[in-house]
Design an enzyme around this catalytic site. Sequence first.
Site, short mmCIF file in Angstrom:
data_model
loop_
_atom_site.label_atom_id
_atom_site.label_comp_id
_atom_site.label_asym_id
_atom_site.label_seq_id
_atom_site.Cartn_x
_atom_site.Cartn_y
_atom_site.Cartn_z
N ILE A 17 0.87 -1.19 0.00
CA ILE A 17 0.00 0.00 0.00
C ILE A 17 0.90 1.24 0.00
CG2 ILE A 17 -1.88 1.24 1.17
CD1 ILE A 17 -2.10 -1.41 2.95
N GLY A 75 -3.43 8.83 6.88
CA GLY A 75 -4.73 8.83 6.22
C GLY A 75 -5.36 7.47 6.02
N TYR A 127 -4.77 18.44 -9.31
CA TYR A 127 -5.22 17.24 -8.59
C TYR A 127 -6.20 16.44 -9.46
CZ TYR A 127 -7.44 14.36 -4.95
OH TYR A 127 -7.94 13.30 -4.22
N1 LIG Z 1 -9.38 12.41 1.68
C1 LIG Z 1 -10.33 12.32 0.78
O1 LIG Z 1 -11.46 12.73 1.01
C2 LIG Z 1 -10.07 11.66 -0.55
C3 LIG Z 1 -11.10 11.69 -1.51
C4 LIG Z 1 -10.87 11.09 -2.75
C5 LIG Z 1 -9.66 10.45 -2.98
N2 LIG Z 1 -8.69 10.45 -2.03
C6 LIG Z 1 -7.42 9.78 -2.34
O2 LIG Z 1 -7.09 8.89 -1.29
C7 LIG Z 1 -5.67 8.70 -1.27
C8 LIG Z 1 -5.15 8.81 0.15
O3 LIG Z 1 -5.34 10.12 0.59
P1 LIG Z 1 -5.63 10.54 2.11
O4 LIG Z 1 -6.91 11.29 2.10
O5 LIG Z 1 -5.44 9.38 2.99
O6 LIG Z 1 -4.48 11.63 2.30
P2 LIG Z 1 -3.29 11.83 3.34
O7 LIG Z 1 -3.73 11.53 4.74
O8 LIG Z 1 -2.79 13.20 3.04
O9 LIG Z 1 -2.25 10.70 2.92
C9 LIG Z 1 -1.53 10.78 1.74
C10 LIG Z 1 -0.45 9.72 1.75
O10 LIG Z 1 0.32 9.88 0.53
C11 LIG Z 1 1.68 9.97 0.87
N3 LIG Z 1 2.46 10.86 0.00
C12 LIG Z 1 2.18 12.14 -0.34
N4 LIG Z 1 3.17 12.64 -1.11
C13 LIG Z 1 4.11 11.66 -1.23
C14 LIG Z 1 5.36 11.57 -1.87
N5 LIG Z 1 5.91 12.59 -2.54
N6 LIG Z 1 6.05 10.41 -1.78
C15 LIG Z 1 5.54 9.36 -1.09
N7 LIG Z 1 4.35 9.39 -0.47
C16 LIG Z 1 3.64 10.52 -0.52
C17 LIG Z 1 1.73 10.53 2.28
O11 LIG Z 1 2.96 10.15 2.82
P3 LIG Z 1 3.51 10.67 4.23
O12 LIG Z 1 2.83 9.80 5.24
O13 LIG Z 1 4.97 10.43 4.12
O14 LIG Z 1 3.12 12.12 4.34
C18 LIG Z 1 0.52 9.87 2.92
O15 LIG Z 1 0.84 8.62 3.45
C19 LIG Z 1 -5.09 9.74 -2.23
O16 LIG Z 1 -4.76 9.14 -3.45
C20 LIG Z 1 -6.25 10.72 -2.42
O17 LIG Z 1 -6.19 11.40 -3.65
C21 LIG Z 1 -8.86 11.03 -0.82
#
Ligand SMILES: NC(=O)c1ccc[n+]([C@@H]2O[C@H](COP(=O)([O-])OP(=O)(O)OC[C@H]3O[C@@H](n4cnc5c(N)ncnc54)[C@H](OP(=O)(O)O)[C@@H]3O)[C@@H](O)[C@H]2O)c1
Length: 275
Positions: A10, A16, A167
Amino acid sequence: MEMAGRTVLITGSTDGVGRYLAAELAASGARVLIHGRDKARAKTLIEQVRRPGSSEPSFYQADLSSLAEVRKLAEAVLADHTRLDVFVSNAGIGSQNEGPARQTSRDGHELRFAVNYLAGFLLAHLLLPLLKAAAPSRIVNVASLGQRPIDFDDVMITRGYNGARAYAQSKLAQIMFTIDLSEQLEGTGVTVNSLHPATYMNTTMVRAGGVTPVSTVEQGGEAILHLVSGDDVAGKSGLFFNGMNEARANPQAYDAAARQRLRALSVELTRLAAG
Ligand SMILES: NC(=O)c1ccc[n+]([C@@H]2O[C@H](COP(=O)([O-])OP(=O)(O)OC[C@H]3O[C@@H](n4cnc5c(N)ncnc54)[C@H](OP(=O)(O)O)[C@@H]3O)[C@@H](O)[C@H]2O)c1
């Protein structure tokens, strides 16, 4: 699908919804390959989710804004494992992380396109030998309902940049790639699907955007787990889900010429053909 003993990678699982997934899958006895950038947070997570009698979760550190690091991550997973049952391409940056200005990856590509899409594109290809060895196996691309057509004359958004556009373009690219890859993988036993997990979950990227969360990580996590292990989606491929239900993506996803253009560009940017 019974997850005990399965190997699951993963990306973005130190925060998140990815973190939630890692905990749930470890609890069901899967061998979880945690990926993130922060060793300390990974260590804490491993301590929380390890279970006596089950495989110890392992940690792979890589900044996905560097294609060289993406390759190193794939090499490390290939060196350590002979099979991969599920690859969840989940890591991502929201529209506003680190402010509204346009940013670029270490390779000079627009940052959201690079991290949210290109890194997963390259990883999926490099990990295919392991996924094929474990077939029937699954790739799950965590995309979004936030989708915007790619302007092939300015994929790196050098004009009229804003984070929401960047995005949404990267998320549609993931969905286009899902359909494209599913066609390439027909007959291999490796399926690939994408989804919008839930709307505005309470995660770092949502809080960074100043948005009030309306969903929980558990809701989004269940939708991802459905594609990871649901029996009803076994053998299904190339689909987009909104939460638990199959849905239509932006029309550009169904434009074969646009998908072909994106594939050609992605192969070139990642130097995939060069191995
Ligand atoms: N939140 C929502 O409502 C939502 C809705 C639709 C889709 N999504 C999608 O769900 C997925 C997870 O998002 P989330 O909401 O759980 O966000 P999040 O809490 O901000 O987590 C994002 C994750 O991606 C990692 N990441 C970011 N930049 C990176 C980089 N340069 N290299 C390696 N890892 C990186 C972060 O790593 P670190 O732990 O090292 O910071 C973190 O583990 C994403 O693809 C997002 O687009 C989210």
